[in-house]
Design a protein around this motif. Sequence first.
Motif, PDB file in Angstrom:
ATOM      1  N   ASP A   1     -58.820   7.488   2.106  1.00  0.00           N
ATOM      2  CA  ASP A   1     -57.686   6.612   1.439  1.00  0.00           C
ATOM      3  C   ASP A   1     -58.298   5.797   0.417  1.00  0.00           C
ATOM      4  O   ASP A   1     -59.299   5.196   0.384  1.00  0.00           O
ATOM      5  CB  ASP A   1     -57.119   5.555   2.432  1.00  0.00           C
TER       6      ASP A   1
ATOM      7  N   HIS B   1     -56.348   3.589  -1.312  1.00  0.00           N
ATOM      8  CA  HIS B   1     -55.341   2.441  -1.708  1.00  0.00           C
ATOM      9  C   HIS B   1     -56.098   1.124  -1.350  1.00  0.00           C
ATOM     10  O   HIS B   1     -56.403   1.050  -0.010  1.00  0.00           O
ATOM     11  CB  HIS B   1     -54.153   2.616  -0.884  1.00  0.00           C
ATOM     12  N   ASP B   2     -56.296   0.193  -2.197  1.00  0.00           N
ATOM     13  CA  ASP B   2     -57.177  -0.880  -1.771  1.00  0.00           C
ATOM     14  C   ASP B   2     -56.351  -2.287  -2.091  1.00  0.00           C
ATOM     15  O   ASP B   2     -57.025  -3.351  -1.921  1.00  0.00           O
ATOM     16  CB  ASP B   2     -58.428  -0.849  -2.529  1.00  0.00           C
ATOM     17  N   ILE B   3     -55.212  -2.287  -2.232  1.00  0.00           N
ATOM     18  CA  ILE B   3     -54.578  -3.640  -2.653  1.00  0.00           C
ATOM     19  C   ILE B   3     -54.307  -4.459  -1.450  1.00  0.00           C
ATOM     20  O   ILE B   3     -54.741  -5.509  -1.489  1.00  0.00           O
ATOM     21  CB  ILE B   3     -53.069  -3.137  -3.343  1.00  0.00           C
TER      22      ILE B   3
ATOM     23  N   LEU C   1     -52.949   3.366   4.358  1.00  0.00           N
ATOM     24  CA  LEU C   1     -51.880   3.634   3.554  1.00  0.00           C
ATOM     25  C   LEU C   1     -50.997   4.703   3.773  1.00  0.00           C
ATOM     26  O   LEU C   1     -49.823   4.920   3.349  1.00  0.00           O
ATOM     27  CB  LEU C   1     -51.866   3.253   2.196  1.00  0.00           C
ATOM     28  N   MET C   2     -51.715   5.955   4.441  1.00  0.00           N
ATOM     29  CA  MET C   2     -51.103   7.106   4.332  1.00  0.00           C
ATOM     30  C   MET C   2     -51.152   7.371   5.834  1.00  0.00           C
ATOM     31  O   MET C   2     -52.338   7.356   6.410  1.00  0.00           O
ATOM     32  CB  MET C   2     -51.997   8.103   3.509  1.00  0.00           C
TER      33      MET C   2
ATOM     34  N   THR D   1     -51.773  10.409   6.912  1.00  0.00           N
ATOM     35  CA  THR D   1     -52.756  11.375   6.766  1.00  0.00           C
ATOM     36  C   THR D   1     -54.125  10.647   7.065  1.00  0.00           C
ATOM     37  O   THR D   1     -55.087  11.391   7.452  1.00  0.00           O
ATOM     38  CB  THR D   1     -52.777  12.197   5.607  1.00  0.00           C
ATOM     39  N   THR D   2     -54.362   9.559   6.648  1.00  0.00           N
ATOM     40  CA  THR D   2     -55.534   8.714   6.960  1.00  0.00           C
ATOM     41  C   THR D   2     -55.737   8.155   8.174  1.00  0.00           C
ATOM     42  O   THR D   2     -56.874   7.359   8.528  1.00  0.00           O
ATOM     43  CB  THR D   2     -55.953   8.070   5.668  1.00  0.00           C
TER      44      THR D   2
ATOM     45  N   ALA E   1     -49.265   0.166   5.291  1.00  0.00           N
ATOM     46  CA  ALA E   1     -48.031   0.255   5.378  1.00  0.00           C
ATOM     47  C   ALA E   1     -47.438   1.426   6.532  1.00  0.00           C
ATOM     48  O   ALA E   1     -46.383   1.179   6.908  1.00  0.00           O
ATOM     49  CB  ALA E   1     -47.591   0.935   4.024  1.00  0.00           C
ATOM     50  N   VAL E   2     -48.330   2.169   6.811  1.00  0.00           N
ATOM     51  CA  VAL E   2     -47.780   3.174   7.823  1.00  0.00           C
ATOM     52  C   VAL E   2     -48.260   3.008   9.100  1.00  0.00           C
ATOM     53  O   VAL E   2     -47.999   3.473  10.384  1.00  0.00           O
ATOM     54  CB  VAL E   2     -48.442   4.396   7.764  1.00  0.00           C
TER      55      VAL E   2
ATOM     56  N   ASN F   1     -47.602   0.283  12.729  1.00  0.00           N
ATOM     57  CA  ASN F   1     -47.022  -0.855  13.493  1.00  0.00           C
ATOM     58  C   ASN F   1     -47.900  -0.896  14.794  1.00  0.00           C
ATOM     59  O   ASN F   1     -49.039  -0.150  15.116  1.00  0.00           O
ATOM     60  CB  ASN F   1     -45.608  -0.189  13.713  1.00  0.00           C
TER      61      ASN F   1
ATOM     62  N   TYR G   1     -48.923   1.834  16.799  1.00  0.00           N
ATOM     63  CA  TYR G   1     -49.880   3.044  16.024  1.00  0.00           C
ATOM     64  C   TYR G   1     -51.378   2.327  16.130  1.00  0.00           C
ATOM     65  O   TYR G   1     -52.095   2.950  16.544  1.00  0.00           O
ATOM     66  CB  TYR G   1     -49.592   3.116  14.736  1.00  0.00           C
TER      67      TYR G   1
ATOM     68  N   GLN H   1     -53.543  -7.756  -9.895  1.00  0.00           N
ATOM     69  CA  GLN H   1     -53.419  -6.385  -9.365  1.00  0.00           C
ATOM     70  C   GLN H   1     -52.203  -5.848  -8.608  1.00  0.00           C
ATOM     71  O   GLN H   1     -51.644  -4.781  -8.856  1.00  0.00           O
ATOM     72  CB  GLN H   1     -54.616  -6.147  -8.554  1.00  0.00           C
ATOM     73  N   VAL H   2     -51.804  -6.810  -7.846  1.00  0.00           N
ATOM     74  CA  VAL H   2     -50.378  -6.705  -6.849  1.00  0.00           C
ATOM     75  C   VAL H   2     -49.345  -6.342  -7.889  1.00  0.00           C
ATOM     76  O   VAL H   2     -48.517  -5.433  -7.645  1.00  0.00           O
ATOM     77  CB  VAL H   2     -50.203  -7.911  -5.919  1.00  0.00           C
TER      78      VAL H   2
ATOM     79  N   ASP I   1     -49.812  -3.410  -9.842  1.00  0.00           N
ATOM     80  CA  ASP I   1     -49.347  -2.069  -8.923  1.00  0.00           C
ATOM     81  C   ASP I   1     -47.822  -1.943  -8.670  1.00  0.00           C
ATOM     82  O   ASP I   1     -47.296  -0.877  -9.078  1.00  0.00           O
ATOM     83  CB  ASP I   1     -49.827  -2.403  -7.765  1.00  0.00           C
TER      84      ASP I   1
ATOM     85  N   LEU J   1     -48.849  17.666   2.327  1.00  0.00           N
ATOM     86  CA  LEU J   1     -49.531  17.268   1.164  1.00  0.00           C
ATOM     87  C   LEU J   1     -50.354  18.269   0.803  1.00  0.00           C
ATOM     88  O   LEU J   1     -50.817  18.104  -0.583  1.00  0.00           O
ATOM     89  CB  LEU J   1     -50.428  16.159   1.252  1.00  0.00           C
TER      90      LEU J   1
ATOM     91  N   THR K   1     -57.757  13.805  -4.262  1.00  0.00           N
ATOM     92  CA  THR K   1     -58.863  13.662  -3.455  1.00  0.00           C
ATOM     93  C   THR K   1     -59.093  14.727  -2.232  1.00  0.00           C
ATOM     94  O   THR K   1     -58.120  15.474  -2.220  1.00  0.00           O
ATOM     95  CB  THR K   1     -58.930  12.261  -2.752  1.00  0.00           C
TER      96      THR K   1
ATOM     97  N   SER L   1     -58.511  14.247   0.563  1.00  0.00           N
ATOM     98  CA  SER L   1     -57.367  13.955   1.420  1.00  0.00           C
ATOM     99  C   SER L   1     -55.844  14.187   0.731  1.00  0.00           C
ATOM    100  O   SER L   1     -54.820  13.849   1.172  1.00  0.00           O
ATOM    101  CB  SER L   1     -57.438  12.656   1.938  1.00  0.00           C
TER     102      SER L   1
ATOM    103  N   MET M   1     -54.678  13.035  -2.018  1.00  0.00           N
ATOM    104  CA  MET M   1     -53.756  12.056  -2.843  1.00  0.00           C
ATOM    105  C   MET M   1     -54.278  12.254  -4.201  1.00  0.00           C
ATOM    106  O   MET M   1     -55.383  12.766  -4.753  1.00  0.00           O
ATOM    107  CB  MET M   1     -54.709  10.737  -2.239  1.00  0.00           C
TER     108      MET M   1
ATOM    109  N   MET N   1     -42.148   7.760   5.515  1.00  0.00           N
ATOM    110  CA  MET N   1     -42.267   6.089   5.489  1.00  0.00           C
ATOM    111  C   MET N   1     -41.435   5.709   5.921  1.00  0.00           C
ATOM    112  O   MET N   1     -41.362   4.443   5.987  1.00  0.00           O
ATOM    113  CB  MET N   1     -42.852   5.970   3.982  1.00  0.00           C
TER     114      MET N   1
ATOM    115  N   PHE O   1     -41.358   2.848   8.446  1.00  0.00           N
ATOM    116  CA  PHE O   1     -41.920   1.691   8.128  1.00  0.00           C
ATOM    117  C   PHE O   1     -41.440   0.856   6.662  1.00  0.00           C
ATOM    118  O   PHE O   1     -42.213  -0.029   6.338  1.00  0.00           O
ATOM    119  CB  PHE O   1     -43.479   1.840   7.706  1.00  0.00           C
TER     120      PHE O   1
END
Lengths: 869, 249
Positions: free
Chosen positions: A756, A758-760, A805-806, A808-809, A834-835, A837, A840, B132-133, B136, B178, B199, B201, B203, B234, B237
């Motif tokens: 993954d 996504h680091d935000i 965030l995914m 898949t990860t 995000a994915v 809860n 999970y 950054q937020v 994004d 994916l 990547t 995975s 992405m 998604m 969520f």
Amino acid sequence: MSDAAVSLPTTTPAGHRWTRSLRVADEHLSRVLAGEERLVFDGAMGTQLQARGLAAGETPELLCLSNPDQITEIHAAYVAAGSEAVTTNTFGANRLKLAGQASVDEIFAAAIACARAAGPRYVAADIGPTGALLEPMGTLSFDEAYELFAEQAIAAERHGADLCVIETFADLAEAKAALLAVRENTSLPAFVTMTFGEDGRTFLGTTPEIAAVTLSAAGAQVIGINCSLGPADVAPLVARMVPYARVPVMAQANAGLPELHDGVTSYSITPQEYCAAVGTMVEGGVSVVGGCCGTTPDHIAGERALLAELPAPSARAQASQPFTCASAQRLVELRPGAVGVIGERINPTGKRRLKEALRSGQLDYVLSEAIAQDEAGAQLLDVNAGLPEIDERAMMLRLVREVSAVSTCPLQVDSATPEVIEAAVRAYPGKPVINSCNGKEESLRAVVPIAKHYGCALVGLTIDEDGIPPTAEGRLAVARRIVAATDAAGIPRADVLIDCLTMAVSTDQSAGLAILDAVRLVKRELPGVRTVLGVSNISFGLPYRELLNATFLTAAFAAGLDLAIMNPLSQRFMDVVHAWRVFNGEDEHEDAYVRDYADRARRDQEAKRPALDTAKLSVALDALNALAADAGMELTTAAAPQAAPASVSPTDAAPGAQTPADRVRQAVLEGRKDPVADGVSALLDAGAESLQLIDDVLIPALDEVGKRFEAGTFFLPQLMASAEAAKAGFDVIRARGASAGVASKGRIALATVKGDIHDIGKNIVRMLLENYGYEVVDLGRDVDPQDFVDTVVEHHIELGGLSALMTTTVPAMAQTIELLHDQAPWCKVMVGGAVLNPEYAEMVGADFYAKDANESARIAGEVLGAGEQ
Amino acid sequence: MADAQVRGIIPPQRASYVIDAIDRGEVLRYLGYRGQAITPELDARIDTVIGTCLEECQPRGIWAVFGRADAQGGEQGQPEGVALAGARLVLPGADIARHLDGACAIALMSVTLGMASERALQRLALTNPMDQVIFDAAANALVERAADAAEAQLVAHAHAQGLYTNDRYAPGYGDLPLTVQAPLLDALDARKALGVTLTPSNMLVPSKSETAVLGLFTQPPARREGGMCGVCAMSDFCTLRSQGLFCRR
């Protein structure tokens, strides 16, 4: 191509093989590599395959095995049209892209056999990009890319290719990995071409000039441009490359853009148009031609005919070379006589805050120094991680990576350890400067080959086994020895920077003039080399050092100094640089000077008028009043420092009877940095305890912010603005050294899981946790499960946070937690993203689910005990 | 090559898009805004970062139209899915089969904000997490506009052929895995043309990139209710959906 006379070890300090001597197929090729004759390559392979019915997206390299005759037929058509070199059908034949469909070795064997069967003069083994993006933007490491390319290069040589053509690269680091793989594992000449967009940059922001400077220094035999655009658009780009190339330049443009006519794809540019543009390029100095997407044997035949009419290329006049170095996005070029600035501030020597930053690994301060120096006009940044108690190699690599992410200034890698230097320059996307070698035999033997092998500029210090010679002549003698070694290694003089070493004038008053003489002598006696000086040392031990430094810098420029290692944040220093650029003609028509200084006289005048910072004063006054009240004292002017003015208006002094602490709290809630910093500063001035400030003011304010976020009265940017404002307060406390008594509340490891990127979310959590006083070990993104566990074990961390965030990860998250439970059972885990809860989170084995950053701070408090010290 | 006769087929078309504004409301929605009072400082900061985003990003795209390969899916025992003619790409799954049901040709597209967006995000991650937020969120809005622009070109192309298009359908929606990203990018030659990579995975990098599949039809297709939420992995969520909003207009 003979190696240096000095006897070299067989491997680099890090164990990589030095370049082998080249094996050049015949006299013609050797003259091509010398720029004395021209060479015609072939045209497109892919277009020809498609014309034969190969589906888009097919793995074309496999056709070398399944349809070898068809491949040979294509090569043969190019040979018949006049191609001297044909390029094997191996563009994507790396282990990653082949994905097990065939081995790299068998594809290269078949592809080279197909090419050879067509009877060309030379078979060029094609090596294209891996298809994956390298770190730090992507996830493939430099070493992994190198291994993929090495496998191809070795196969190419084993099966009899005459040269390797590394083509269509957009990433300078990846091109360098491929070039090193060929140079270190084979004796084949390496041709390297990159691909550019309409904006004249690669996808990663590299210009033709930067590519030319970096790749020719790094040892490519031929460099150039391929693919990209049509020939009319490539011509001006390749023209920009030629003056910076130290080796022959090649161009293989596309035949325009694909068009569909009656169900058949064709390209827009005819062979005639194509060759007209190629003619321009050849006149401009290009000596190796061919074609890329859309070109056909007709295009090649046209090129062959064109070249037949031209006289042999004239040897390019090597005018006095500029000094050049480059990051992937910025070229620094100093024509003879021009002066440059190297920012000195990323060096722990004598800098407490920098030492602290390097030791703790919290690099915010280092990065802010990088940005500030860049903005102040530094052209290069010196980077030094030399602290005895840290892993210098690891820290240097991290500095190079992170400083490069925030500033495009090329870097000067500053270390006394050859292994550290090599590690840093090997994967550097660009041409860095090495600081430094010196006149000692041992240093020359270790560092000069690194500079040559990786294509770096090199600082040589005029010090040897006997120390620093006191006289100018003595320093020249050491400089001669250094330059003899760099000459022998084949490093161009323009890449050599002699540092005559500044000594303190307070210990030897003749030192100043001796250094200036030495600079003059070196420039005169060793034509072509550049000089560099760390200027500030001159004033060591004397008051008002800036004056001495600036005066000495002026004199040094006049003596011929090319690059000053200095503090660009000193206005006085930069004033000298800007003024000197008027005198040496670098600042043409004094444009920059007039732009920056026309207004200066007026601004100076204004600056002299004392501006009353009423806001700051009122905070200070309130703080004093409050303290006095606490102590049951009545504040009189006698008890207050003189700064407390009597003239602050009453309305400023008492709005709603808020205490200064209240105002800091309020400013945190409003997310306003400056009032928080000023308020904390004033409270400290007035004697407030830092601990009390944190626990009674800043943390409760953050708690309130958290509550509002929870309730939905704040949204995310407000939460962050408040966190940022609070941080400004903490920074003041830290900068004052007032944090000594404030212990960390515990360590927390954070990471975005493997796979993954996504680091935000993770960054938000980190920001908040740091504010609450936790020490965060941030492993970044795409973190391997075992690396995370190792870090937890090493620091005995009690709380880990993982983000995904995914969907898949999520499995990678589960895997990390499983390893953690196994090897570090003491460590609690919170997860978010995000994915996820609560269900999970439980499923993957986490102890806590953090639905947002605010919740993570609460969890940290629960696990580590927020209140404890 | 019978498929060459199908209407609408076109090889990959590259484009760059000049987009000079981002919908501020959309950026705020991505930031989780629900009517809170915004200070003038925050207001100005959001505008500044949106300005930086527009300045630094270079939206580009590539799109192409392929024919449908016959046979696949029609035979017994074949897994459901749609195969493209002239590309080594099979789009597996029942959901994409439904999305492309009745389509006479299939469009692929990919858009990206380029590596500059990725560099900006990394720089801000190190220097200014709050910006950054915001960056994004602005970049998310911008890449959607880029996708709209690419789709608009496709719609114009389809219109010229007397054809209609349906919605953009992305890998990761429904049961379209994916893993189709790699062959999809290859079919467009998007790695070379746009610099979009994957990547391990799957992405997309630059992360501010999108890929999508659309159908071309001889008759106007029925539009889905509620956009793509029904097939989005998604959706359980999604913070936008929980507020009754969509990520696409």
